[in-house]
Design a protein around this motif. Structure first.
Motif, PDB file in Angstrom:
ATOM      1  N   LEU A 252      19.851  72.008  65.918  1.00 33.47           N
ATOM      2  CA  LEU A 252      20.439  72.152  64.594  1.00 33.47           C
ATOM      3  C   LEU A 252      21.962  72.179  64.685  1.00 33.47           C
ATOM      4  O   LEU A 252      22.650  71.508  63.918  1.00 33.47           O
ATOM      5  CB  LEU A 252      19.924  73.424  63.911  1.00 33.47           C
ATOM      6  CG  LEU A 252      20.536  73.746  62.549  1.00 33.47           C
ATOM      7  CD1 LEU A 252      20.150  72.697  61.516  1.00 33.47           C
ATOM      8  CD2 LEU A 252      20.108  75.120  62.095  1.00 33.47           C
TER       9      LEU A 252
ATOM     10  N   ALA B  21      16.805  76.734  61.530  1.00 34.13           N
ATOM     11  CA  ALA B  21      16.067  76.201  62.678  1.00 34.13           C
ATOM     12  C   ALA B  21      14.609  76.633  62.531  1.00 34.13           C
ATOM     13  O   ALA B  21      14.332  77.763  62.131  1.00 34.13           O
ATOM     14  CB  ALA B  21      16.660  76.728  63.980  1.00 34.13           C
TER      15      ALA B  21
ATOM     16  N   ILE C 110      17.529  75.936  67.717  1.00 36.55           N
ATOM     17  CA  ILE C 110      18.881  76.271  67.266  1.00 36.55           C
ATOM     18  C   ILE C 110      19.900  75.282  67.804  1.00 36.55           C
ATOM     19  O   ILE C 110      20.748  74.778  67.059  1.00 36.55           O
ATOM     20  CB  ILE C 110      19.262  77.717  67.666  1.00 36.55           C
ATOM     21  CG1 ILE C 110      18.383  78.716  66.924  1.00 36.55           C
ATOM     22  CG2 ILE C 110      20.730  77.988  67.388  1.00 36.55           C
ATOM     23  CD1 ILE C 110      18.527  80.141  67.418  1.00 36.55           C
TER      24      ILE C 110
END
Length: 103
Positions: free
Chosen positions: A85, A76, A82
């Protein structure tokens, strides 16, 4: 040891897991030159997002992400990316959330 000396690093990392799951384990060996400024690894943090493990490093915005079984998910660009992803990894399609929305 001095800056530029060749260093062999090897070891095992086993993370605890509940009794119903296998423990997450890595084995590695790496040759590297001694850094000019040793890093303080105590500042790095492993975080959990369900079945995923992230490595938070205060020296960089990038966040490496793995499954709890050790499979590579990706990196990420910053901690706020995050969830995008993980969504892309789990579904195979990019997230449709507003990029200005946090989390």
């Amino acid at each position: 040891m001095q800056s530029g000396d060749l260093l062999r690093i090897g070891g095992y990392l086993v993370l605890p897991a509940p009794p119903t799951r296998a423990a997450l384990a890595w084995t590695w060996t790496r040759w590297s030159s001694w850094p000019s400024r040793p890093r303080n690894l105590a500042e790095m943090v492993l975080g959990r997002y369900g079945p995923y493990v992230v490595v938070l490093d205060p020296d960089t915005e990038e966040v490496p992400v793995f499954t709890e079984a050790g499979a590579w998910v990706g990196t990420a660009e910053h901690p706020d990316a995050i969830t995008d992803l993980l969504h892309t990894y789990a579904t195979g399609t990019p997230s449709t959330r507003n990029p200005d929305q946090k989390g």
